[in-house]
Write a protein that holds these residues in place. Structure first.
Motif, PDB file in Angstrom:
ATOM      1  N   ALA B 113       0.819  -1.211   0.000  1.00 38.09           N
ATOM      2  CA  ALA B 113       0.000   0.000   0.000  1.00 38.09           C
ATOM      3  C   ALA B 113       0.851   1.258   0.000  1.00 38.09           C
ATOM      4  CB  ALA B 113      -0.937   0.000   1.201  1.00 38.09           C
ATOM      5  N   HIS B 114       2.151   1.106   0.270  1.00 42.79           N
ATOM      6  CA  HIS B 114       3.036   2.278   0.336  1.00 42.79           C
ATOM      7  C   HIS B 114       3.741   2.581  -0.978  1.00 42.79           C
ATOM      8  CE1 HIS B 114       3.276   1.250   4.846  1.00 42.79           C
ATOM      9  NE2 HIS B 114       2.346   2.132   4.619  1.00 42.79           N
ATOM     10  N   PRO B 141       9.759  -4.257  -0.832  1.00 43.59           N
ATOM     11  CA  PRO B 141       9.005  -4.754   0.336  1.00 43.59           C
ATOM     12  C   PRO B 141       9.878  -5.656   1.224  1.00 43.59           C
ATOM     13  CG  PRO B 141       8.359  -5.964  -1.629  1.00 43.59           C
ATOM     14  CD  PRO B 141       9.344  -4.910  -2.073  1.00 43.59           C
ATOM     15  N   ASP B 142       9.453  -5.816   2.468  1.00 39.79           N
ATOM     16  CA  ASP B 142      10.195  -6.638   3.438  1.00 39.79           C
ATOM     17  C   ASP B 142      10.475  -8.038   2.910  1.00 39.79           C
ATOM     18  OD1 ASP B 142      10.066  -4.485   5.048  1.00 39.79           O
ATOM     19  OD2 ASP B 142       8.715  -5.330   6.540  1.00 39.79           O
ATOM     20  N   SER B 143       9.586  -8.536   2.056  1.00 39.80           N
ATOM     21  CA  SER B 143       9.732  -9.906   1.564  1.00 39.80           C
ATOM     22  C   SER B 143      10.964 -10.067   0.672  1.00 39.80           C
ATOM     23  CB  SER B 143       8.473 -10.309   0.786  1.00 39.80           C
ATOM     24  OG  SER B 143       8.245  -9.375  -0.258  1.00 39.80           O
TER      25      SER B 143
ATOM     26  N   LEU C 126      -0.939  12.962   7.614  1.00 38.98           N
ATOM     27  CA  LEU C 126      -1.840  13.122   8.762  1.00 38.98           C
ATOM     28  C   LEU C 126      -2.998  12.138   8.686  1.00 38.98           C
ATOM     29  CD1 LEU C 126      -1.818  17.034   8.803  1.00 38.98           C
ATOM     30  CD2 LEU C 126      -0.578  15.491  10.356  1.00 38.98           C
ATOM     31  N   HIS C 127      -3.501  11.890   7.486  1.00 41.54           N
ATOM     32  CA  HIS C 127      -4.608  10.943   7.359  1.00 41.54           C
ATOM     33  C   HIS C 127      -4.134   9.499   7.530  1.00 41.54           C
ATOM     34  CE1 HIS C 127      -8.279  13.204   6.752  1.00 41.54           C
ATOM     35  NE2 HIS C 127      -7.515  14.130   6.208  1.00 41.54           N
ATOM     36  N   SER C 128      -2.874   9.225   7.196  1.00 43.09           N
ATOM     37  CA  SER C 128      -2.361   7.868   7.450  1.00 43.09           C
ATOM     38  C   SER C 128      -2.311   7.600   8.954  1.00 43.09           C
ATOM     39  CB  SER C 128      -0.960   7.693   6.833  1.00 43.09           C
ATOM     40  OG  SER C 128       0.051   8.175   7.700  1.00 43.09           O
TER      41      SER C 128
ATOM     42  N   HIS D 114      -2.245   1.087  -5.113  1.00 41.81           N
ATOM     43  CA  HIS D 114      -2.882   2.374  -5.402  1.00 41.81           C
ATOM     44  C   HIS D 114      -3.493   3.042  -4.185  1.00 41.81           C
ATOM     45  CE1 HIS D 114      -3.394   0.658  -9.680  1.00 41.81           C
ATOM     46  NE2 HIS D 114      -2.309   1.372  -9.591  1.00 41.81           N
ATOM     47  N   VAL D 115      -3.352   2.390  -3.020  1.00 39.59           N
ATOM     48  CA  VAL D 115      -4.069   2.863  -1.835  1.00 39.59           C
ATOM     49  C   VAL D 115      -3.806   4.336  -1.539  1.00 39.59           C
ATOM     50  CG1 VAL D 115      -4.070   2.661   0.671  1.00 39.59           C
ATOM     51  CG2 VAL D 115      -4.442   0.649  -0.734  1.00 39.59           C
TER      52      VAL D 115
END
Lengths: 196, 196, 196, 196
Positions: B113-114, B141-143, C126-128, D114-115
């Protein structure tokens, strides 16, 4: 010969945005590149809104972009971002439509308060489309335009050194791309290039 | 010889972010570039927080960046953006500290999500510092990390082709910059270059 | 009594940013709220840089924020975004540290060109952190400050109606939150509230 | 009775985005609000592209928004941002069209990557239009939809608690706005409110 597509994203018939796009085409051609300006407002609106990439009048522009070494996008600043008309055209392109391309994003707008709009809103969009090099963007305020009989004309001297620096970096990147393609320039520079 | 500074922005003693920075340095050196990793957490904290660019331990890194052709920044993703530690170092640099430089931004993080965090939050910052070319950013990613005795090690195969593509584009851009500097490459490519 | 924490994120001993934070505290107190200003530069730097949320001097501020109904963050604009010092403190908080809170983000800066920096760079952060209500942000240019003997003072009239509108909306949201907590206000307004 | 306008911004005839907008209208109506879904793709395309806010078929929606207490925007995620069709409608509205309104932004999309797109790209746009309260946005992945005969239907349980929390906060904010308007609620809560 390197080729560049110049898109303008203003919905207005008479617009500073389109005048700037025309000016950029003239400069690119004077520098020996092939360049053409497509005002997105002249594409068939029903097909734009329905995202018909294959519709007559749209398919030609999509193909022209695919063949181009560089893309200039001139957009008005509306609601703190690029125009919806600009985005509606990008939306109908393939996800990797900007792969290997140099991109010069330019915004027009009334207020200096909009200067950051393009960098924050547009770069992530262009890089999601796999652009190779998005050069420094540039914001051109209304004060850089002269009124003419038919509409507007950019004031060449008011545009300022940062505009021309962005323009030159874009041209350099377009030529570099053309060069890479023709002589496998990378391999000669990086003999020990990692095999991936 | 082209030179690259690699900065990592994790506050943790043992971190995936720093391990990735070490890995990148090894690869750059294997490719014939001069490269060094500076973990920002090892700089004197009181001077970092007070933005003392001239303090011992900080001034050397600032000078090294000024002399480098390229910058790699590896940052963890915290609160949907780059880390504060990363930004606190950028803040003490001159506004045009990245002029003429190629930049490769890389983020580590736990969640897919990041992925967009870096493109949206970081590019405008880097371009405000006049970066010449910010190549495709990459999210690791961590993976993609293996646990080792002392900490972490990136899994070279898990990093995937997009990572190496971003890495190669960065290296190409660093070399191009070195080339531009040495033989006035631009002039030879663009004989009719507009005088500004 | 509703309580508000006011944080300032400038590294400078004498700063417009801190002066504005003091001014906001005085106004909130005059309006009957509990409010305190914490200048992040006064927190222990080694613990800030190492993200030690439990360290003496930091743990108290973290607890105060947890108990507050509202948070005001006043940050200088550096490199087209919030300051690294501001972010380094947010980074050591729990991910949902702003849950149920009203937040008023305010930026100071020299140029109108920075007006959009906060909206684009800060809101997603801030929303995260699960902020309930991030009210209209406000940009306060240098011209809104008077020089005093010891440093700076905001010029109350120069701040302008949009500043006070943002301030009032924030205060309203803080009170609404306090009200929600005390009389289960929601239930009374929305009798048919969907059960989830 | 509080009223809400629900806009959907997908160009496709059969879309998850529109199905989610329909679902949200049903829920709002069940909760006692007036609500209507307008699919932007059904508005006259030539007038959309030319930004004719006063054209028949568009003027009615503009007026409905002006009278509404709240706005829900459901947009597909295209090229790492809201759709161009969504933005083209926002572009033809007055700059302060969202003043005093609560806004719930919702994105649909195929990938968790896309989040963050909506929080970074959309909030600055909505706040530039003076939105009073943009509640937590929500991203609804394709996996939250069931295929039906005619198209798609959101899977109510798959939507998850964060979706309903965002929805409830929006409804609460819409009601608060209605309440503010009717009994000058603010004044009663804040007796010592600063005169500005």
């Amino acid at each position: 010969m390197a080729s560049v597509l110049v898109l303008s994203g203003s919905p207005s018939k008479v617009s500073r945005t389109a005048a700037l796009a025309d000016f950029i085409v003239r400069r690119l051609v004077a520098d020996g590149l092939a360049a053409r300006h497509v005002a997105l407002r002249t594409l068939p609106p029903a097909d734009l809104v329905a995202a018909h990439a294959g519709a007559p009048g749209i398919a030609e522009v999509v193909a022209e972009l695919a063949a181009a070494d560089g893309l200039v996008i001139v957009t008005p600043t509306y609601k703190a971002a690029y125009s919806g008309l600009t985005k509606i055209f990008l939306d109908l392109l393939p996800q990797s439509a900007l792969e290997d391309k140099a991109v010069l994003p330019i915004a027009t707008g009334g207020s200096l308060a909009h200067v950051l709009a393009l960098d924050y809103s547009f770069r992530a969009v262009l890089h999601s489309m796999r652009a190779r090099h998005v050069v420094q963007s540039h914001f051109v305020p209304d004060s850089c335009f002269l009124k003419t009989d038919g509409g507007y004309e950019p004031d060449e001297t008011a545009l300022g050194p940062l505009f021309y620096a962005a323009f030159d970096e874009f041209r350099r990147s377009v030529h570099a791309h053309e060069h890479f393609r023709s002589v496998d320039f990378v391999r000669s520079l990086v003999p020990s290039a990692t095999k991936v």
